[in-house]
Design an enzyme around this catalytic site. Sequence first.
Site, PDB file in Angstrom:
ATOM      1  N   ASP A   1       0.823  -1.205   0.000  1.00  7.12           N
ATOM      2  CA  ASP A   1       0.000   0.000   0.000  1.00  7.12           C
ATOM      3  C   ASP A   1       0.862   1.262   0.000  1.00  7.12           C
ATOM      4  O   ASP A   1       1.921   1.303   0.630  1.00  7.12           O
ATOM      5  CB  ASP A   1      -0.867  -0.045   1.279  1.00  7.12           C
ATOM      6  CG  ASP A   1      -1.831   1.111   1.381  1.00  7.12           C
ATOM      7  OD1 ASP A   1      -2.696   1.232   0.495  1.00  7.12           O
ATOM      8  OD2 ASP A   1      -1.726   1.907   2.348  1.00  7.12           O
TER       9      ASP A   1
ATOM     10  N   GLU B   1       1.538  -0.357  -4.887  1.00  2.00           N
ATOM     11  CA  GLU B   1       0.542   0.653  -5.241  1.00  2.00           C
ATOM     12  C   GLU B   1       1.244   1.987  -5.433  1.00  2.00           C
ATOM     13  O   GLU B   1       1.681   2.611  -4.458  1.00  2.00           O
ATOM     14  CB  GLU B   1      -0.533   0.798  -4.154  1.00  2.00           C
ATOM     15  CG  GLU B   1      -1.619   1.769  -4.588  1.00  2.00           C
ATOM     16  CD  GLU B   1      -2.242   2.578  -3.450  1.00  2.00           C
ATOM     17  OE1 GLU B   1      -3.284   3.203  -3.711  1.00  2.00           O
ATOM     18  OE2 GLU B   1      -1.703   2.616  -2.337  1.00  2.00           O
TER      19      GLU B   1
END
Length: 512
Positions: A212, A248
């Site tokens: 993330d 990401e």
Amino acid sequence: MGIFILALVLGVSLAQHDPHMKHGRTSIVHLFEWRWADIADECERYLAPNGFAGVQISPPSESIVLQNPWRPWYERYQPISYNLCSRSGTEKELRDMVTRCNNVGVNIYVDAVINHMCGAGGGEGKHSSCGSYFNSHKKDFPAVPYSSWDFNDGKCKTNSGEIENYHDIFQVRDCRLVSLLDLNLQKDYVRDKVAEYMNTLIDMGVAGFRVDACKHMWPGDLQAVSSRLHNLNTSWFPSNSKPFIYQEVIDLGGEPITASDYTGIGRVTEFKYSSKLGTVIRKWNGEKMAYLRTWGEGWGFMTSGNALVFVDNHDNQRGHGAGGSSVITFWDPRIYKMATGFMLAHPYGVTRVMSSFRWNRHIVDGKDQNDWMGPPSYPDGSTKPVLINPDTTCGDNWVCEHRWRQIRNMVIFRNVVNNQPISHWWDNGSNQVAFGRGNRGFIVFNNDDRHLDMTLNTGLPGGTYCDIISGQKEGSRCSGKQVTVDSDGRAHFNISNMDEDPFIAIHVDSKL
Ligand SMILES: *[C@@H]1O[C@H](CO)[C@@H](O)[C@H](O)[C@H]1NC(C)=O
Ligand SMILES: *[C@@H]1O[C@H](CO)[C@@H](O)[C@H](O)[C@H]1NC(C)=O
Ligand SMILES: *[C@@H]1O[C@H](CO)[C@@H](O)[C@H](O)[C@H]1NC(C)=O
């Protein structure tokens, strides 16, 4: 010698680009907010039998528990510790899921939140998913433990302590993202703690990580964490297998931080793919499906071998992250099936299918007022099990796009045509397009506002094929449309623009 060293260096880094998928399977499904017990069942009863390669799970680490708004989905992106009890279940249930999914050849990819802990205003107490104490004002997370020494605030140069300007790469990496306490990954101690968390999961049997918020971490720091990771568990993976890493990084162009800063470490989520495919299928800005002939690198995307692609993700389907209104979601099922069908037919990238929950969408002036809503849950906040209806669809507001016939059958199509190049491209200069994958499969789209009535060269062996969009092969018959391919590989396609699904796909395993 030079070439040998180069190969060695590339060999090491490219290893983390390999998703280690089994049995010729090719796609990941993101079972967003599913409970571990349901995922374990889904691996056995649905994903393995239908050729899904893996599952991206929601963050398994201990997170904050928020009550205002009530139990939003994003609380799981605010870690309190690396204990493994979460809204999806206990550590025991997590282990059981990993084992059972691995035993049927379905990989587990963990959503790892390592850039930050909870928000600065998260408070003090034990309102966390395992009940661990924390104090966000003092930056004290004793269950890791992290203390105020382990955060980046000293390095951040903005007055607010927040990221204010995405054109300043130091702010983007050293300041707080929407008030989230930003870990100092330059410290060996922090790197060790993060790697320890990831290694626990690797030893348990996971195949890799969606990492993330990578734009907000320095590539060198990520490399340092990555170099600390164990090889995958040899109970299920070949020895010396490195964990699959996909990062990401929201790069839609126009910022100094780019996806290519990260491709040395692993794959990167290609957000341009999601946003552009939406624009094309919606026919906005004069885009046409005919232009998809050069889809992929030809559209300025990263190299296919570096890319992880998706039609929508859990952020941009509700207006979070970037991507904007062009992103297509289950709320527009007809074009969603077409967009997902195109993605799965096209060879570019590693594909991830979204599986969502429904929420009370309420858009005012382009903004969804309920974009925070968490998964279907009981009044006490615990997540509801995924209800499976007798007709195989899901209930209780679980959308289960991956169980829609058209999408599930295209996941199988991608496996059948794996490694075959695009062949026999045809388009009408507008939104009627068709292409094959070698001599293994063929797909035709009619996204125009009139009939498609064409004889096309499919490249497939002669015979009768079942369309896998309107139905599929069932024993010696087709439950949907039938396509006759002649001995020269030619077939007639007649697709009304009024059809429920204005596209047809056939492959060698759908031949009668
Ligand atoms: C790999 O998984 C097996 C089965 O769960 C387990 O017994 C073993 O300890 C794991 N290996 C490592 C290195 O943790
Ligand atoms: C392709 O289809 C569109 C819409 O149906 C039509 O307007 C156009 O004339 C067709 N183009 C060609 C080259 O046949
Ligand atoms: C295609 O379908 C249309 C509308 O149903 C029909 O008028 C036309 O004859 C069909 N063409 C062929 C070649 O079957």
